[in-house]
Design a protein around this motif. Structure first.
Motif, PDB file in Angstrom:
ATOM      1  N   ASN A  93       0.827  -1.223   0.000  1.00  0.00           N
ATOM      2  CA  ASN A  93       0.000   0.000   0.000  1.00  0.00           C
ATOM      3  C   ASN A  93       0.855   1.265   0.000  1.00  0.00           C
ATOM      4  O   ASN A  93       0.611   2.201   0.774  1.00  0.00           O
ATOM      5  N   VAL A  94       1.849   1.291  -0.882  1.00  0.00           N
ATOM      6  CA  VAL A  94       2.787   2.416  -0.868  1.00  0.00           C
ATOM      7  C   VAL A  94       2.169   3.714  -1.364  1.00  0.00           C
ATOM      8  O   VAL A  94       2.606   4.796  -0.959  1.00  0.00           O
ATOM      9  N   PHE A  95       1.162   3.663  -2.229  1.00  0.00           N
ATOM     10  CA  PHE A  95       0.627   4.900  -2.791  1.00  0.00           C
ATOM     11  C   PHE A  95      -0.051   5.785  -1.752  1.00  0.00           C
ATOM     12  O   PHE A  95       0.233   6.986  -1.681  1.00  0.00           O
ATOM     13  N   PRO A  96      -0.940   5.256  -0.903  1.00  0.00           N
ATOM     14  CA  PRO A  96      -1.499   6.127   0.138  1.00  0.00           C
ATOM     15  C   PRO A  96      -0.450   6.598   1.136  1.00  0.00           C
ATOM     16  O   PRO A  96      -0.538   7.721   1.652  1.00  0.00           O
ATOM     17  N   VAL A  97       0.561   5.767   1.392  1.00  0.00           N
ATOM     18  CA  VAL A  97       1.633   6.181   2.300  1.00  0.00           C
ATOM     19  C   VAL A  97       2.457   7.293   1.669  1.00  0.00           C
ATOM     20  O   VAL A  97       2.818   8.281   2.321  1.00  0.00           O
ATOM     21  N   ARG A  98       2.740   7.155   0.379  1.00  0.00           N
ATOM     22  CA  ARG A  98       3.464   8.208  -0.339  1.00  0.00           C
ATOM     23  C   ARG A  98       2.705   9.522  -0.272  1.00  0.00           C
ATOM     24  O   ARG A  98       3.280  10.582  -0.005  1.00  0.00           O
ATOM     25  N   ASP A  99       1.399   9.461  -0.502  1.00  0.00           N
ATOM     26  CA  ASP A  99       0.594  10.677  -0.474  1.00  0.00           C
ATOM     27  C   ASP A  99       0.598  11.312   0.915  1.00  0.00           C
ATOM     28  O   ASP A  99       0.683  12.537   1.056  1.00  0.00           O
ATOM     29  N   ALA A 100       0.507  10.469   1.939  1.00  0.00           N
ATOM     30  CA  ALA A 100       0.492  10.984   3.312  1.00  0.00           C
ATOM     31  C   ALA A 100       1.833  11.607   3.673  1.00  0.00           C
ATOM     32  O   ALA A 100       1.882  12.666   4.322  1.00  0.00           O
ATOM     33  N   TYR A 101       2.937  10.961   3.253  1.00  0.00           N
ATOM     34  CA  TYR A 101       4.252  11.511   3.576  1.00  0.00           C
ATOM     35  C   TYR A 101       4.482  12.825   2.832  1.00  0.00           C
ATOM     36  O   TYR A 101       5.066  13.768   3.382  1.00  0.00           O
ATOM     37  N   GLU A 102       4.025  12.895   1.603  1.00  0.00           N
ATOM     38  CA  GLU A 102       4.168  14.157   0.862  1.00  0.00           C
ATOM     39  C   GLU A 102       3.403  15.280   1.554  1.00  0.00           C
ATOM     40  O   GLU A 102       3.927  16.391   1.719  1.00  0.00           O
ATOM     41  N   ALA A 103       2.168  15.016   1.958  1.00  0.00           N
ATOM     42  CA  ALA A 103       1.376  16.034   2.645  1.00  0.00           C
ATOM     43  C   ALA A 103       2.071  16.481   3.929  1.00  0.00           C
ATOM     44  O   ALA A 103       2.084  17.673   4.268  1.00  0.00           O
ATOM     45  N   PHE A 104       2.667  15.543   4.642  1.00  0.00           N
ATOM     46  CA  PHE A 104       3.427  15.842   5.861  1.00  0.00           C
ATOM     47  C   PHE A 104       4.615  16.750   5.545  1.00  0.00           C
ATOM     48  O   PHE A 104       4.845  17.765   6.208  1.00  0.00           O
ATOM     49  N   CYS A 105       5.355  16.413   4.493  1.00  0.00           N
ATOM     50  CA  CYS A 105       6.557  17.175   4.147  1.00  0.00           C
ATOM     51  C   CYS A 105       6.251  18.541   3.563  1.00  0.00           C
ATOM     52  O   CYS A 105       7.053  19.475   3.703  1.00  0.00           O
ATOM     53  N   ARG A 106       5.104  18.680   2.913  1.00  0.00           N
ATOM     54  CA  ARG A 106       4.762  19.977   2.332  1.00  0.00           C
ATOM     55  C   ARG A 106       4.536  21.049   3.389  1.00  0.00           C
ATOM     56  O   ARG A 106       4.453  22.233   3.066  1.00  0.00           O
ATOM     57  N   GLU A 107       4.462  20.658   4.649  1.00  0.00           N
ATOM     58  CA  GLU A 107       4.338  21.627   5.729  1.00  0.00           C
ATOM     59  C   GLU A 107       5.697  22.162   6.174  1.00  0.00           C
ATOM     60  O   GLU A 107       5.790  22.854   7.191  1.00  0.00           O
ATOM     61  N   THR A 108       6.743  21.838   5.443  1.00  0.00           N
ATOM     62  CA  THR A 108       8.087  22.339   5.713  1.00  0.00           C
ATOM     63  C   THR A 108       8.647  22.952   4.439  1.00  0.00           C
ATOM     64  O   THR A 108       8.255  22.585   3.328  1.00  0.00           O
ATOM     65  N   ALA A 109       9.572  23.882   4.586  1.00  0.00           N
ATOM     66  CA  ALA A 109      10.174  24.522   3.413  1.00  0.00           C
ATOM     67  C   ALA A 109      10.952  23.511   2.575  1.00  0.00           C
ATOM     68  O   ALA A 109      10.824  23.472   1.342  1.00  0.00           O
ATOM     69  N   TRP A 110      11.759  22.678   3.234  1.00  0.00           N
ATOM     70  CA  TRP A 110      12.577  21.729   2.482  1.00  0.00           C
ATOM     71  C   TRP A 110      11.698  20.688   1.776  1.00  0.00           C
ATOM     72  O   TRP A 110      11.979  20.308   0.627  1.00  0.00           O
ATOM     73  N   GLY A 111      10.639  20.242   2.439  1.00  0.00           N
ATOM     74  CA  GLY A 111       9.751  19.260   1.828  1.00  0.00           C
ATOM     75  C   GLY A 111       8.971  19.842   0.667  1.00  0.00           C
ATOM     76  O   GLY A 111       8.765  19.183  -0.360  1.00  0.00           O
ATOM     77  N   ALA A 112       8.528  21.079   0.823  1.00  0.00           N
ATOM     78  CA  ALA A 112       7.803  21.736  -0.260  1.00  0.00           C
ATOM     79  C   ALA A 112       8.678  21.827  -1.498  1.00  0.00           C
ATOM     80  O   ALA A 112       8.236  21.528  -2.619  1.00  0.00           O
ATOM     81  N   LEU A 113       9.931  22.225  -1.315  1.00  0.00           N
ATOM     82  CA  LEU A 113      10.828  22.362  -2.463  1.00  0.00           C
ATOM     83  C   LEU A 113      11.151  21.006  -3.076  1.00  0.00           C
ATOM     84  O   LEU A 113      11.211  20.872  -4.310  1.00  0.00           O
ATOM     85  N   TYR A 114      11.355  20.005  -2.256  1.00  0.00           N
ATOM     86  CA  TYR A 114      11.674  18.679  -2.789  1.00  0.00           C
ATOM     87  C   TYR A 114      10.563  18.170  -3.704  1.00  0.00           C
ATOM     88  O   TYR A 114      10.819  17.730  -4.824  1.00  0.00           O
TER      89      TYR A 114
END
Length: 267
Positions: A93-114
């Motif tokens: 079930n990597v796709f929902p996990v990927r989506d959740a991790y991306e949403a988590f990282c988008r709350e940071t400057a480095w994650g947003a840029l990545y």
């Protein structure tokens, strides 16, 4: 996670160091994230955040990383965090996990840029809008660093980096004018966030001449280059397939052109 408000960029310590060290640290971080996700469907914050000194260089793409033995900020190796995360979940079930991790990282400057600058799909109009909106939210801290993207000897400003990595989004959704990169991204985000299927088709058709310039070996170039043919094929896509290309990303559209070319060869 509380959005960062500082004027300088901060990045996790696991993204700084020699190449081999960063690879070890990022995989370990991914496994740590996976363990917590299995417990409560959340992700832990990095153990330590470090301030990137004003004007220091961040490597955004692996092709620019020619000096593995030197300590450096290696943002592109955030991909190894995701690999470690998937491994800890046995690639289930990597796709929902990927989506959740991306949403988590988008709350940071480095994650947003990545996520805005890395080829991590899907690149739908809605997903691209979220990514670029996150970058705009952290504009000031991201402007404090310099970046290496597709060449090892050209240090880019944030504006130059986004022009190099996200030009397709601006060209498709906010055609070139006198506006700044920031203004064009703002307009592109607004249009993508509320885009209808027809809006996306028009954006894709604006991108197709650019996409065709990268296409090599097409056996039916005249056919697939015809806007009427392109519109017909785009209209016929099922909702999931259309969502995948709705952002008008060059790489996704190039893949679609090759698909159409192969299909024509079978007729």
């Amino acid at each position: 996670m509380v959005p960062e408000q500082m004027s300088s960029l901060q990045m996790p310590s696991f993204l700084h160091g020699m190449y081999s060290t960063v690879r070890q640290k990022t995989r370990k971080e991914g496994k740590r994230c996976g363990e917590q996700y299995l417990k409560n469907s959340s992700f832990p914050s990095p153990h330590q955040m470090l301030e990137v000194p004003l004007g220091e260089v961040v490597m955004v793409h692996e092709v620019a990383d020619f000096h593995h033995e030197r300590p450096a900020w290696r943002l592109y190796l955030a991909s190894d965090v995701m690999s470690g995360l998937y491994e800890s979940l046995d690639w289930q079930n990597v796709f929902p996990v990927r989506d959740a991790y991306e949403a988590f990282c988008r709350e940071t400057a480095w994650g947003a840029l990545y996520f805005a600058t890395s080829p991590t799909g899907p690149v739908s109009a809605a997903r691209t809008a979220l990514r670029l909106q996150a970058v705009l939210r952290f504009w000031e801290p991201l402007r404090s660093a310099r970046y290496l993207f597709n060449t090892f000897d050209a240090e880019l400003t944030l504006e130059e980096l986004l022009s190099a990595s996200c030009d397709w989004a601006m060209d498709a959704w906010c055609p070139a004018g006198e506006a700044s990169v920031h203004k064009r991204l703002e307009m592109a985000v607004k249009r993508m966030a509320r885009a209808t299927r027809e809006d996306s088709i028009e954006a894709i058709l604006r991108q197709m001449p650019r996409v065709l310039s990268f296409a090599r070996g097409l056996k039916h170039r005249d056919v697939v280059a015809d806007p009427a043919f392109q519109r017909q094929r785009l209209t016929a896509l099922d909702p999931l397939a259309f969502e995948h290309v709705s952002g008008a990303c060059t790489a996704d559209l190039l893949e679609k052109l090759y698909d159409w070319d192969r299909q024509l060869g079978k007729q």
